[in-house]
Design a protein around this motif. Structure first.
Motif, PDB file in Angstrom:
ATOM      1  N   VAL A  50       1.050  -0.944  -0.052  1.00  0.00           N
ATOM      2  CA  VAL A  50       0.074   0.174  -0.394  1.00  0.00           C
ATOM      3  C   VAL A  50       1.155   1.145  -0.017  1.00  0.00           C
ATOM      4  O   VAL A  50       0.395   2.416   0.081  1.00  0.00           O
ATOM      5  CB  VAL A  50      -1.092   0.207   0.884  1.00  0.00           C
ATOM      6  N   LEU A  51       2.269   0.904   0.514  1.00  0.00           N
ATOM      7  CA  LEU A  51       3.330   2.272   0.013  1.00  0.00           C
ATOM      8  C   LEU A  51       4.542   1.676  -0.279  1.00  0.00           C
ATOM      9  O   LEU A  51       5.012   0.978  -0.055  1.00  0.00           O
ATOM     10  CB  LEU A  51       3.129   2.880   1.251  1.00  0.00           C
ATOM     11  N   TRP A  52       4.708   2.652  -1.674  1.00  0.00           N
ATOM     12  CA  TRP A  52       5.602   2.094  -1.570  1.00  0.00           C
ATOM     13  C   TRP A  52       6.886   3.317  -2.538  1.00  0.00           C
ATOM     14  O   TRP A  52       6.850   4.527  -3.015  1.00  0.00           O
ATOM     15  CB  TRP A  52       5.508   1.781  -3.646  1.00  0.00           C
ATOM     16  N   ARG A  53       7.876   3.416  -2.263  1.00  0.00           N
ATOM     17  CA  ARG A  53       9.288   4.396  -2.515  1.00  0.00           C
ATOM     18  C   ARG A  53      10.266   4.259  -2.792  1.00  0.00           C
ATOM     19  O   ARG A  53      10.725   2.447  -2.202  1.00  0.00           O
ATOM     20  CB  ARG A  53       9.096   6.088  -1.375  1.00  0.00           C
ATOM     21  N   GLU A  54      11.039   4.832  -3.373  1.00  0.00           N
ATOM     22  CA  GLU A  54      12.133   4.331  -4.285  1.00  0.00           C
ATOM     23  C   GLU A  54      13.355   6.188  -4.110  1.00  0.00           C
ATOM     24  O   GLU A  54      12.597   7.772  -5.027  1.00  0.00           O
ATOM     25  CB  GLU A  54      12.141   3.750  -5.594  1.00  0.00           C
ATOM     26  N   LEU A  55      13.848   5.673  -3.950  1.00  0.00           N
ATOM     27  CA  LEU A  55      15.112   7.679  -3.571  1.00  0.00           C
ATOM     28  C   LEU A  55      16.626   6.806  -4.500  1.00  0.00           C
ATOM     29  O   LEU A  55      16.889   5.821  -4.510  1.00  0.00           O
ATOM     30  CB  LEU A  55      15.110   7.717  -2.053  1.00  0.00           C
ATOM     31  N   ARG A  56      16.475   7.547  -5.803  1.00  0.00           N
ATOM     32  CA  ARG A  56      18.722   6.859  -6.530  1.00  0.00           C
ATOM     33  C   ARG A  56      18.982   8.160  -5.821  1.00  0.00           C
ATOM     34  O   ARG A  56      18.694   8.656  -6.164  1.00  0.00           O
ATOM     35  CB  ARG A  56      17.154   6.666  -8.134  1.00  0.00           C
ATOM     36  N   GLY A  57      20.026   7.634  -5.822  1.00  0.00           N
ATOM     37  CA  GLY A  57      21.301   8.471  -5.808  1.00  0.00           C
ATOM     38  C   GLY A  57      22.922   7.676  -6.769  1.00  0.00           C
ATOM     39  O   GLY A  57      21.885   6.925  -7.377  1.00  0.00           O
TER      40      GLY A  57
END
Length: 250
Positions: A50-57
């Motif tokens: 129900v929650l999906w977050r992506e942080l790319r570096g």
């Protein structure tokens, strides 16, 4: 993935019924896009996400997922070369196709905060104290709680730094990181303000708790204390509000 490790509380063997599940994955930078899709598929049996977050570096990827039952699953994807040589403490190998585990070194997964970051924290505490006349002058007592919140967090960071506790973990792990004396100190400090008198009193209470300990830590770590900034802040508060900050010692 070339390797996968449990990290966080589970990796350190400190998990409880409230812990999330943290993973460290070795993923070549050019395959991190494919990894995102594969990881989401792999989490399917855990339940609806129900929650999906992506942080790319630069060569790194962090994915936060929460399922319908509120299982929290985080994965930090790094290029294999960026994992090699890390401390093995706090990691449990699940699989390792390239022998990355053999490159891990003994030692704590948690290191002391570096001197530049500590100096920033000391200066930030003084900066927030110096904003007190704004809150009082504008009668923003409801908003003054925000400044107090920042002071409290900086004090907590300082207390944890004093104990040198390894495996600090994420949120809501404070009980095992600080001493009973430190807990009593926090318990005795105000957490809300509603008028001018309580706003000033609360800020001064945090200054009295923080500044002597911060000076002592700075001396122990060989960090030059921001004495000129402190002196200017003291003078600023005395001129604008006719209040004296607590002394911090020599």
């Amino acid at each position: 993935m070339r390797a996968l490790f449990l990290s966080g509380s589970h990796g350190a063997g400190l998990e409880d019924a409230y812990s999330d599940i943290d993973f460290l994955a070795a993923v070549p930078a050019n395959l991190q896009g494919d990894f995102v899709e594969s990881w989401r598929t792999a989490l399917g049996p855990a339940g609806e996400i129900v929650l999906w977050r992506e942080l790319r570096g630069q060569g790194s990827l962090l994915i936060n997922a929460i399922t319908e039952s509120w299982m929290r699953i985080d994965v930090h994807g790094l290029a294999p070369a960026r994992i090699a040589g890390r401390a093995k403490d706090g990691l449990k190998m699940l699989f390792d196709d390239d022998g990355i585990a053999a490159t891990l070194v003994e030692g704590s997964a948690t290191t002391r905060t570096d001197a530049r970051r500590l100096l920033w924290q000391f200066e930030e505490f003084l900066r927030i104290l110096g904003l007190l006349p704004l809150a009082v002058g504008r009668k923003e007592y409801l908003n003054a709680v925000t400044g107090l919140f920042h002071l409290r967090n900086l004090l907590i960071d300082l207390l944890i730094e004093e104990t040198g506790a390894p495996h600090r973990g994420g949120a809501l792990h404070l009980n095992r990181l600080i001493t009973d004396e430190q807990k009593a100190l926090l318990d005795g400090l105000p957490t809300a303000v509603s008028n001018e008198a309580s706003t000033i009193a609360a800020h001064l209470a945090y200054a009295a708790a923080y500044l002597p300990r911060a000076r002592k830590l700075a001396a122990a770590r060989g960090i030059d204390w921001p004495a000129r900034f402190e002196a200017a802040t003291r003078a600023h508060l005395k001129t604008t509000l006719a209040i004296e900050m607590p002394t911090t010692g020599a």
